[in-house]
Design a protein around this motif. Structure first.
Motif, mmCIF file in Angstrom:
data_model
loop_
_atom_site.group_PDB
_atom_site.id
_atom_site.type_symbol
_atom_site.label_atom_id
_atom_site.label_comp_id
_atom_site.label_asym_id
_atom_site.label_seq_id
_atom_site.Cartn_x
_atom_site.Cartn_y
_atom_site.Cartn_z
ATOM 1 N N ILE A 51 0.833 -1.204 0.000
ATOM 2 C CA ILE A 51 0.000 0.000 0.000
ATOM 3 C C ILE A 51 0.869 1.255 0.000
ATOM 4 O O ILE A 51 0.600 2.216 -0.720
ATOM 5 N N ALA A 52 1.921 1.256 0.805
ATOM 6 C CA ALA A 52 2.823 2.405 0.855
ATOM 7 C C ALA A 52 3.492 2.635 -0.498
ATOM 8 O O ALA A 52 3.639 3.782 -0.945
ATOM 9 N N CYS A 53 3.881 1.560 -1.159
ATOM 10 C CA CYS A 53 4.498 1.682 -2.485
ATOM 11 C C CYS A 53 3.527 2.267 -3.491
ATOM 12 O O CYS A 53 3.889 3.115 -4.320
ATOM 13 N N ALA A 54 2.276 1.823 -3.441
ATOM 14 C CA ALA A 54 1.263 2.339 -4.361
ATOM 15 C C ALA A 54 1.056 3.837 -4.160
ATOM 16 O O ALA A 54 0.945 4.604 -5.131
ATOM 17 N N MET A 55 1.009 4.265 -2.908
ATOM 18 C CA MET A 55 0.803 5.686 -2.618
ATOM 19 C C MET A 55 2.013 6.507 -3.037
ATOM 20 O O MET A 55 1.873 7.611 -3.584
ATOM 21 N N ALA A 56 3.206 6.001 -2.786
ATOM 22 C CA ALA A 56 4.420 6.730 -3.170
ATOM 23 C C ALA A 56 4.528 6.848 -4.686
ATOM 24 O O ALA A 56 4.870 7.908 -5.221
ATOM 25 N N SER A 57 4.212 5.766 -5.388
ATOM 26 C CA SER A 57 4.273 5.783 -6.852
ATOM 27 C C SER A 57 3.260 6.755 -7.435
ATOM 28 O O SER A 57 3.547 7.484 -8.377
ATOM 29 N N ALA A 58 2.063 6.782 -6.846
ATOM 30 C CA ALA A 58 1.005 7.655 -7.365
ATOM 31 C C ALA A 58 1.295 9.118 -7.108
ATOM 32 O O ALA A 58 0.997 9.985 -7.941
ATOM 33 N N THR A 59 1.870 9.430 -5.949
ATOM 34 C CA THR A 59 2.082 10.834 -5.569
ATOM 35 C C THR A 59 3.451 11.361 -5.958
ATOM 36 O O THR A 59 3.678 12.574 -5.922
ATOM 37 N N ALA A 79 12.796 -5.951 2.407
ATOM 38 C CA ALA A 79 11.640 -5.091 2.169
ATOM 39 C C ALA A 79 11.922 -4.075 1.062
ATOM 40 O O ALA A 79 11.068 -3.811 0.212
ATOM 41 N N ALA A 80 13.136 -3.501 1.064
ATOM 42 C CA ALA A 80 13.495 -2.523 0.040
ATOM 43 C C ALA A 80 13.531 -3.170 -1.338
ATOM 44 O O ALA A 80 13.114 -2.566 -2.339
ATOM 45 N N HIS A 81 14.029 -4.413 -1.396
ATOM 46 C CA HIS A 81 14.051 -5.142 -2.668
ATOM 47 C C HIS A 81 12.628 -5.377 -3.172
ATOM 48 O O HIS A 81 12.322 -5.177 -4.349
ATOM 49 N N ASP A 82 11.740 -5.778 -2.275
ATOM 50 C CA ASP A 82 10.344 -5.996 -2.658
ATOM 51 C C ASP A 82 9.685 -4.692 -3.092
ATOM 52 O O ASP A 82 8.918 -4.657 -4.067
ATOM 53 N N ALA A 83 9.995 -3.612 -2.382
ATOM 54 C CA ALA A 83 9.412 -2.317 -2.711
ATOM 55 C C ALA A 83 9.878 -1.828 -4.076
ATOM 56 O O ALA A 83 9.100 -1.235 -4.829
ATOM 57 N N SER A 84 11.135 -2.091 -4.408
ATOM 58 C CA SER A 84 11.665 -1.686 -5.720
ATOM 59 C C SER A 84 10.924 -2.393 -6.844
ATOM 60 O O SER A 84 10.707 -1.823 -7.917
ATOM 61 N N GLY A 85 10.539 -3.636 -6.575
ATOM 62 C CA GLY A 85 9.776 -4.363 -7.583
ATOM 63 C C GLY A 85 8.362 -3.828 -7.737
ATOM 64 O O GLY A 85 7.785 -3.863 -8.823
ATOM 65 N N LEU A 86 7.811 -3.311 -6.648
ATOM 66 C CA LEU A 86 6.449 -2.780 -6.695
ATOM 67 C C LEU A 86 6.389 -1.354 -7.220
ATOM 68 O O LEU A 86 5.393 -0.956 -7.828
ATOM 69 N N ALA A 87 7.442 -0.573 -6.941
ATOM 70 C CA ALA A 87 7.463 0.842 -7.334
ATOM 71 C C ALA A 87 8.869 1.197 -7.771
ATOM 72 O O ALA A 87 9.625 1.820 -7.017
ATOM 73 N N SER A 88 9.226 0.819 -8.997
ATOM 74 C CA SER A 88 10.604 0.987 -9.480
ATOM 75 C C SER A 88 10.989 2.448 -9.640
ATOM 76 O O SER A 88 12.186 2.778 -9.684
ATOM 77 N N ASP A 89 10.000 3.337 -9.748
ATOM 78 C CA ASP A 89 10.279 4.760 -9.961
ATOM 79 C C ASP A 89 10.404 5.542 -8.667
ATOM 80 O O ASP A 89 10.608 6.763 -8.684
ATOM 81 N N GLY A 114 -6.125 -5.272 2.062
ATOM 82 C CA GLY A 114 -6.450 -3.930 1.619
ATOM 83 C C GLY A 114 -6.622 -3.882 0.132
ATOM 84 O O GLY A 114 -6.329 -4.827 -0.584
ATOM 85 N N ASN A 115 -7.098 -2.710 -0.388
ATOM 86 C CA ASN A 115 -7.462 -2.619 -1.789
ATOM 87 C C ASN A 115 -6.659 -1.586 -2.568
ATOM 88 O O ASN A 115 -6.943 -1.379 -3.729
ATOM 89 N N VAL A 116 -5.715 -0.915 -1.931
ATOM 90 C CA VAL A 116 -4.906 0.036 -2.690
ATOM 91 C C VAL A 116 -3.910 -0.752 -3.534
ATOM 92 O O VAL A 116 -3.077 -1.476 -3.007
ATOM 93 N N ALA A 117 -4.022 -0.601 -4.832
ATOM 94 C CA ALA A 117 -3.191 -1.392 -5.749
ATOM 95 C C ALA A 117 -2.158 -0.520 -6.421
ATOM 96 O O ALA A 117 -2.335 0.679 -6.575
ATOM 97 N N THR A 118 -1.072 -1.142 -6.832
ATOM 98 C CA THR A 118 -0.054 -0.389 -7.567
ATOM 99 C C THR A 118 -0.483 -0.244 -9.011
ATOM 100 O O THR A 118 -1.272 -1.023 -9.500
#
Length: 411
Positions: free
Chosen positions: A286-294, A328-338, A407-411
């Motif tokens: 969820i945090a990755c999705a929000m960071a990528s969107a904003t 966790a950082a490796h997983d987050a990079s895969g979810l939000a590479s930008d 939860g339902n917030v998707a990347t």
């Protein structure tokens, strides 16, 4: 003293119930019932039976008050309970002055921003926000509108009016234009839409005016939403109480992530997410999705309790925390590479204090809640403390047991 013949009277409740049903059908259809009509007699508390039947129904229809109802009370105990807990729309009819009934469930909706008005079913790809006219709710609506724009989804503004639970006199005062409680409720909803459009003029907005207690309605209407957004306190909240009862209840019981907005001082800041020893995969996603969107930076933090003996063991403590954060950082990079990602290990006797210290200047704090406290339906102690003391918006995702949905917030 005289004695006579005593003839016992046998009362058959099932037969009596069927008689009542038959009389009601005869009155409703003038003695000619439709071909597809089923009469069912059930035993048990009326509200419980109706809520159970609502699981497979399109709509439940009932009167506002039954026998023994208090004069002046618009909704009886059964009507209020069914309206709160039914799994489908509920229509409560109240006298001849409201021939169309009172809608107590999702359905009174309109779409702004180019859409057509009407009771179309809401899209799951939406952010739901509650609005009651308070300053806290206005802040929540503006935050929700901006993030609906970032997430490219619809915004649903919901106002729940309590007046029909208290009085049947909802109409305008004769001779005074724009008066009446019904008009006031609609005006509050329109005000909420205006708040949203003031910061996100192009966001798609759906509005819903509902009647009844807000917690049940918001929980149901946001069941498949991306996110539910709430102000920290509404009108009538106690001064000094930082987070109101509705926000706390929904943070603990809603099936989607819940954002509680008390401050929004650093909208351009980073997003901070706290993870536990499990890695908190759902919260991180969820945090990755929000960071990528904003477009915000993301900081992942793990807190080691100073009094935990494993913190001082060889191979434990700092080392284990760093390995956890690397994964966790490796997983987050895969979810939000930008998204630029940083890691932080904190050590403190208090997890919430360490998280809040690390989150100073943040735009958003994302935490999970396993809710394993003493009270059913209550958020965990760490999430509770963060909610009460954060100086940034807090997004809570319940970490459900295996088989649940986090939860339902998707990347």
């Amino acid at each position: 003293m005289a004695f006579g013949t005593f003839t016992p009277v046998v009362w058959n409740p099932d037969e009596e119930a069927r008689k009542i049903c038959a009389e009601a059908v005869a009155k409703a259809f003038y003695g000619v019932p439709p071909a597809r009509l089923e009469m069912v007699v059930s035993q048990g508390p009326a509200a419980k039976v109706l809520v159970e039947e609502s699981r497979s129904a399109h709509m439940v229809v009932g009167g506002s008050r039954g026998h023994d109802g208090f004069e002046g009370q618009l909704l009886g105990a059964v009507s209020a309970t069914v309206a709160e807990h039914a799994k489908c729309p509920v229509l409560v009819a109240h006298g001849s002055d409201l021939p169309a009934g009172i809608s107590i469930a999702p359905g009174q909706a309109s779409v702004e921003g180019g859409g057509k008005a009407g009771p179309a079913m809401p899209s799951p790809d939406r952010v739901v926000v509650g609005y009651d006219g308070s300053a806290e709710a206005a802040l929540a609506v503006r935050w929700a509108a901006r993030h609906a724009k970032f997430l490219d989804c619809e915004l649903q503004v919901v106002h729940c009016s309590l007046w029909p639970l208290l009085t049947s006199d909802l109409g305008p005062v004769k001779g005074i234009e724009g008066s009446g409680l019904q008009h006031q409720a609609q005006a509050i909803l329109d005000e909420g839409k205006a708040e949203a459009l003031s910061v996100a003029p192009r966001v798609r907005i759906r509005s819903s005016l509902l009647y009844g207690l807000p917690a049940g309605h918001l929980r149901r209407i946001a069941e498949d939403a991306r996110m539910l957004v709430l102000g920290s306190r509404g009108i009538g909240g106690f001064m000094g109480l930082l987070v109101g009862s509705v926000s706390l209840e929904l943070a603990a019981t809603a099936s989607c992530p819940v954002a509680v907005i008390r401050f929004d001082k650093n909208p351009e800041g980073r997003i901070v997410v706290g993870i536990d020893s499990s890695g908190s995969a759902g919260v991180l996603s969820i945090a990755c999705a929000m960071a990528s969107a904003t477009g915000a930076d993301l900081m992942i933090i793990h807190v080691i309790r100073s009094h935990d003996r494993t913190a001082h063991e060889a191979g434990g403590g700092q080392g284990a925390a760093r390995r956890l954060l690397l994964t966790a950082a490796h997983d987050a990079s895969g979810l939000a590479s930008d998204v630029p990602i940083s890691q932080h290990v904190a050590q403190d006797t208090s997890v919430p204090r360490a998280l809040l210290n690390a989150a100073r200047g943040a735009a958003l704090i994302v935490v999970g809640s396993k809710g394993r406290g003493l009270l059913r339906g209550a958020i965990g102690s760490n999430a509770h403390a963060v909610l009460h003391h954060a100086t940034a918006p807090v997004l809570i995702s319940r970490q459900l047991e295996p088989g649940g949905t986090a939860g339902n917030v998707a990347t």
